[in-house]
Design a protein around this motif. Structure first.
Motif, PDB file in Angstrom:
ATOM      1  N   LEU A   5      69.872   7.030  40.582  1.00 57.71           N
ATOM      2  CA  LEU A   5      68.912   7.490  41.589  1.00 57.71           C
ATOM      3  C   LEU A   5      68.496   8.934  41.316  1.00 57.71           C
ATOM      4  CD1 LEU A   5      67.421   6.740  44.179  1.00 57.71           C
ATOM      5  CD2 LEU A   5      69.346   7.658  45.466  1.00 57.71           C
ATOM      6  N   LEU A   6      69.432   9.746  40.867  1.00 57.57           N
ATOM      7  CA  LEU A   6      69.121  11.130  40.541  1.00 57.57           C
ATOM      8  C   LEU A   6      68.143  11.204  39.366  1.00 57.57           C
ATOM      9  CD1 LEU A   6      69.744  14.066  41.258  1.00 57.57           C
ATOM     10  CD2 LEU A   6      71.610  13.981  39.626  1.00 57.57           C
ATOM     11  N   LEU A   7      68.337  10.369  38.388  1.00 64.07           N
ATOM     12  CA  LEU A   7      67.415  10.332  37.250  1.00 64.07           C
ATOM     13  C   LEU A   7      66.023   9.864  37.654  1.00 64.07           C
ATOM     14  CD1 LEU A   7      69.595   8.870  34.371  1.00 64.07           C
ATOM     15  CD2 LEU A   7      68.663  11.160  34.555  1.00 64.07           C
ATOM     16  N   GLN A   8      65.951   8.877  38.515  1.00 63.29           N
ATOM     17  CA  GLN A   8      64.664   8.337  38.931  1.00 63.29           C
ATOM     18  C   GLN A   8      63.872   9.336  39.766  1.00 63.29           C
ATOM     19  OE1 GLN A   8      65.890   4.791  40.949  1.00 63.29           O
ATOM     20  NE2 GLN A   8      66.074   3.609  39.041  1.00 63.29           N
ATOM     21  N   ASN A   9      64.552  10.132  40.579  1.00 68.04           N
ATOM     22  CA  ASN A   9      63.864  11.071  41.467  1.00 68.04           C
ATOM     23  C   ASN A   9      63.728  12.466  40.882  1.00 68.04           C
ATOM     24  OD1 ASN A   9      63.486   9.146  43.449  1.00 68.04           O
ATOM     25  ND2 ASN A   9      65.509   9.509  44.326  1.00 68.04           N
ATOM     26  N   GLY A  10      64.372  12.721  39.748  1.00 72.96           N
ATOM     27  CA  GLY A  10      64.338  14.046  39.146  1.00 72.96           C
ATOM     28  C   GLY A  10      63.038  14.301  38.399  1.00 72.96           C
ATOM     29  N   VAL A  11      62.786  15.552  38.092  1.00 75.86           N
ATOM     30  CA  VAL A  11      61.623  15.955  37.315  1.00 75.86           C
ATOM     31  C   VAL A  11      61.967  15.782  35.845  1.00 75.86           C
ATOM     32  CG1 VAL A  11      60.110  17.882  36.728  1.00 75.86           C
ATOM     33  CG2 VAL A  11      60.903  17.590  39.068  1.00 75.86           C
TER      34      VAL A  11
END
Length: 123
Positions: A5-11
């Motif tokens: 989820l962090l990868l998907q929402n990160g820049v």
């Protein structure tokens, strides 16, 4: 485990070479300040040959955009390849009276860049 989820929402950021031959040469030359260009026993020859290596580096990188027509195998030429050429150029200009063009051409084209080329048709 790294949370997806962090990868998907990160820049997401990438560092790609500039588009086009001119932009690539200008980008490489902008990393060469006056102090670096004059820190050689033959500063005029050094700055001209640094430009030649920057142009060669830009051509090698720019050939990738033509796909199989440019390179049969995609190669990742990095700024470190250009930096290696600059260091070798400075060494030879500082330690030899005559500019060893054949040696510089062989080191740059056949060893520093050509050493990475594995496809026979790309040589």
């Amino acid at each position: 485990r790294f949370p997806p989820l962090l990868l998907q929402n990160g820049v997401k950021m990438t560092n790609e070479p500039p588009k086009g031959l001119r932009a690539n040469v200008m980008g490489s030359m902008s990393k060469c300040d006056d102090r670096m260009l004059n820190d050689c026993t033959k500063p005029e020859a050094f700055s001209r040959l640094v430009f030649a290596f920057c142009f060669f580096h830009a051509v090698c990188q720019d050939r990738r955009k033509f796909g199989a027509i440019g390179w049969n195998t995609p190669y990742n030429f990095t700024p470190e390849d250009l930096s290696t050429n600059r260091r070798q150029l400075k060494y030879f200009l500082d330690n030899y009276n005559e500019i060893p063009y054949q040696v510089l051409r062989f080191l740059g084209a056949k060893i520093n860049y050509g050493g990475r080329v594995t496809d026979k048709k790309d040589r």
